[in-house]
Design a protein around this motif. Structure first.
Motif, PDB file in Angstrom:
ATOM      1  N   ILE A 219      16.734  -5.768  23.193  1.00 18.20           N
ATOM      2  CA  ILE A 219      16.533  -6.125  21.788  1.00 18.20           C
ATOM      3  C   ILE A 219      16.239  -4.874  20.968  1.00 18.20           C
ATOM      4  CG2 ILE A 219      15.020  -7.375  20.192  1.00 18.20           C
ATOM      5  CD1 ILE A 219      14.652  -9.474  22.457  1.00 18.20           C
ATOM      6  N   SER A 222      19.439  -2.933  20.471  1.00 13.79           N
ATOM      7  CA  SER A 222      20.303  -3.605  19.507  1.00 13.79           C
ATOM      8  C   SER A 222      19.854  -3.331  18.079  1.00 13.79           C
ATOM      9  CB  SER A 222      20.301  -5.116  19.782  1.00 13.79           C
ATOM     10  OG  SER A 222      21.104  -5.799  18.850  1.00 13.79           O
ATOM     11  N   ARG A 223      18.547  -3.333  17.858  1.00 17.27           N
ATOM     12  CA  ARG A 223      18.030  -3.058  16.520  1.00 17.27           C
ATOM     13  C   ARG A 223      18.320  -1.602  16.110  1.00 17.27           C
ATOM     14  NH1 ARG A 223      17.318  -7.935  16.589  1.00 17.27           N
ATOM     15  NH2 ARG A 223      15.456  -9.044  15.869  1.00 17.27           N
ATOM     16  N   ILE A 261      24.156  -9.855  22.946  1.00 16.82           N
ATOM     17  CA  ILE A 261      22.976 -10.397  22.281  1.00 16.82           C
ATOM     18  C   ILE A 261      23.389 -11.315  21.140  1.00 16.82           C
ATOM     19  CG2 ILE A 261      20.890  -9.834  20.985  1.00 16.82           C
ATOM     20  CD1 ILE A 261      20.679  -7.268  22.528  1.00 16.82           C
ATOM     21  N   LEU A 263      21.757 -13.383  18.292  1.00 20.25           N
ATOM     22  CA  LEU A 263      20.475 -13.441  17.591  1.00 20.25           C
ATOM     23  C   LEU A 263      19.975 -14.864  17.386  1.00 20.25           C
ATOM     24  CD1 LEU A 263      20.969 -10.664  14.871  1.00 20.25           C
ATOM     25  CD2 LEU A 263      19.773 -10.497  17.051  1.00 20.25           C
ATOM     26  N   ILE A 404      15.338 -14.679  18.749  1.00 26.98           N
ATOM     27  CA  ILE A 404      15.510 -13.225  18.793  1.00 26.98           C
ATOM     28  C   ILE A 404      15.577 -12.656  17.380  1.00 26.98           C
ATOM     29  CG2 ILE A 404      17.028 -11.353  19.536  1.00 26.98           C
ATOM     30  CD1 ILE A 404      17.931 -13.074  21.845  1.00 26.98           C
TER      31      ILE A 404
END
Length: 450
Positions: A219, A222-223, A261, A263, A404
């Motif tokens: 996570i 990904s951010r 991923i 969200l 998420i």
């Protein structure tokens, strides 16, 4: 005695007439050096130099031993902030990674303690009989991966990595044309409460703590990258046969874990998804990573590691907590903390988490050619902040509904600074003047200033 027991530590690496490498088990003598020092800074300097030794793998053993003797009468600081007077002795053992992995460290120190007790205290020798050697494993692996098994493993990894893209993780400096291995380390802890709750989340989901920590790291990545398709590297011990448990050698393999991923998923759903990915990857762990790279026929890029540039690991071994300590036996050595940094970075960024104590000890290893330490500190801060949000969600009994998309990377202070502070750009303008009149006034104030 340890070198005699393990052929991997008596192996040199040669090339034949056609340029193919092969391993040759030898009876070459172990390289042992004895050195004196007078001040601690001299000891640290010698450790740095000897620890950075470049092995000639075609002509010498992949292990080197140095003994250092303190010839001063001054007190010398020890690793546990104690001081002793008189002659102190220090031992440095340098082993090339080609013959040694993290698991081997536990085996090595268990045997070192066992032989010390045997020779120094006349205790019964407490080392395990070895039924095979590393060459036996190498032969088995080559035979096992022949024909259909090899094709099945390749087919899985080609399908799994089809169309993947490298992570575009933000860096502070221009990427060098060739990988540089000078690295830095930043250490931080996950506190006791957060560690306990993370373990409960793992238990409630029927997964390991490794999977939960990997989910949170994905996570975070990904951010940072604004990518939903994440590929990172992770190690696998590759010792799934009991005969390999007490053998020194380089068995560890690298797996490429790909995660998509979504969200809109809840954290629990994401945990199960990642767990399934990891289990499937482990079923195809026997294919050496180097073989995978060759089969994928990737375009060569000397500036980065192939397939993945970010590495994740949760380890549960400690070089200084051997079987001797669990049996309440006193070990004959203590660790020594050098004042100078010795660190290398194989990847752009590696997160290594130690799951041995009540708190999780985390190490962010980074390439100095790419990152400033300030950026690494922020990455650690954001990882801890993600963990804290998940812990709070668990404490409020809302973990099952935790999306998420609702997890933030920026702390409240950072969010306030970026959204409100940096965007405070409002200015007062004259109501009775036009834009071109104000422009003309500025020109008159600062002429020829373009």
């Amino acid at each position: 005695s340890i070198v005699n027991r393990h052929e991997s530590l008596r192996t040199i690496f040669k090339q034949d007439e056609v340029g193919e490498y092969f391993q040759l088990v030898t009876n070459l003598p172990l390289n042992i050096e004895y050195k004196d020092f007078y001040e601690q800074k001299n000891l640290d300097q010698m450790i740095v130099e000897d620890g950075s030794y470049v092995f000639k793998l075609d002509a010498e053993l992949p292990i080197k031993v140095c003994f250092y003797r303190d010839t001063s009468n001054k007190t010398v600081n020890q690793s546990k902030n104690k001081s002793k007077t008189g002659h102190q002795h220090y031992l440095l053992i340098t082993i090339h990674h080609i013959a040694f992995d993290g698991w081997s460290g536990n085996v090595f120190f268990d045997e070192l303690n066992g032989f010390y007790d045997y020779y120094n205290k006349s205790n019964k020798l407490s080392v395990t009989n070895l039924t095979i050697q590393y060459k036996d494993f190498a032969f088995w692996q080559k035979t096992y991966l022949a024909e259909h098994v090899f094709h099945d493993q390749i087919a899985y990894w080609k399908k799994q990595l089809n169309g993947f893209e490298p992570l575009n993780f933000p860096i502070d400096k221009s990427r060098p044309a060739k990988v540089r291995y000078d690295g830095g380390d930043y250490n931080f802890y996950i506190d006791f409460e957060d560690t306990e709750i993370l373990k409960k989340i793992a238990m409630n989901n029927g997964v390991t703590l490794y999977v939960v920590l990997l989910c949170i790291f994905n996570i975070l990545l990904s951010r940072y990258t604004n990518q939903s398709d994440i590929v990172i590297g992770t190690p696998i011990a590759n010792r799934h046969y009991p005969q390999l448990k007490n053998l020194i050698g380089f068995f560890v393999n690298s797996l490429a874990i790909r995660t998509h991923i979504d969200l809109s998923k809840t954290l629990d759903e994401f945990i199960q998804q990642v767990n399934d990915n990891v289990i499937k990857a482990q079923c195809y762990q026997d294919l050496p990573f180097e073989k995978l790279v060759d089969e994928l026929r990737l375009e060569k890029d000397l500036s980065r590691h192939p397939i993945f540039q970010i590495f994740f690991e949760v380890q549960t071994f400690d070089l200084f907590k051997s079987k001797n300590t669990t049996e309440n036996k006193e070990v004959f050595y203590k660790s020594y903390e050098i004042s100078k940094e010795i660190s290398a970075a194989k990847f752009d960024l590696s997160l290594i988490i130690d799951d041995l104590g009540e708190k999780l000890f985390c190490n962010l290893n980074f390439a100095k050619s790419l990152f400033d330490e300030a950026s690494i500190r922020k990455i650690a801060l954001h990882y801890k902040f993600l963990i804290r949000q998940i812990v709070e969600s668990y404490k409020c009994n809302s973990i099952a509904f935790q999306k998420i998309s609702d997890l933030r990377v920026l702390t409240l202070e950072e969010h306030q600074k970026i959204v409100c502070g940096y965007n405070r750009t409002d200015r007062n303008f004259y109501e009775n003047k036009t834009i071109h009149e104000m422009f003309q006034e500025q020109v008159d104030k600062t002429p020829n200033n373009t």
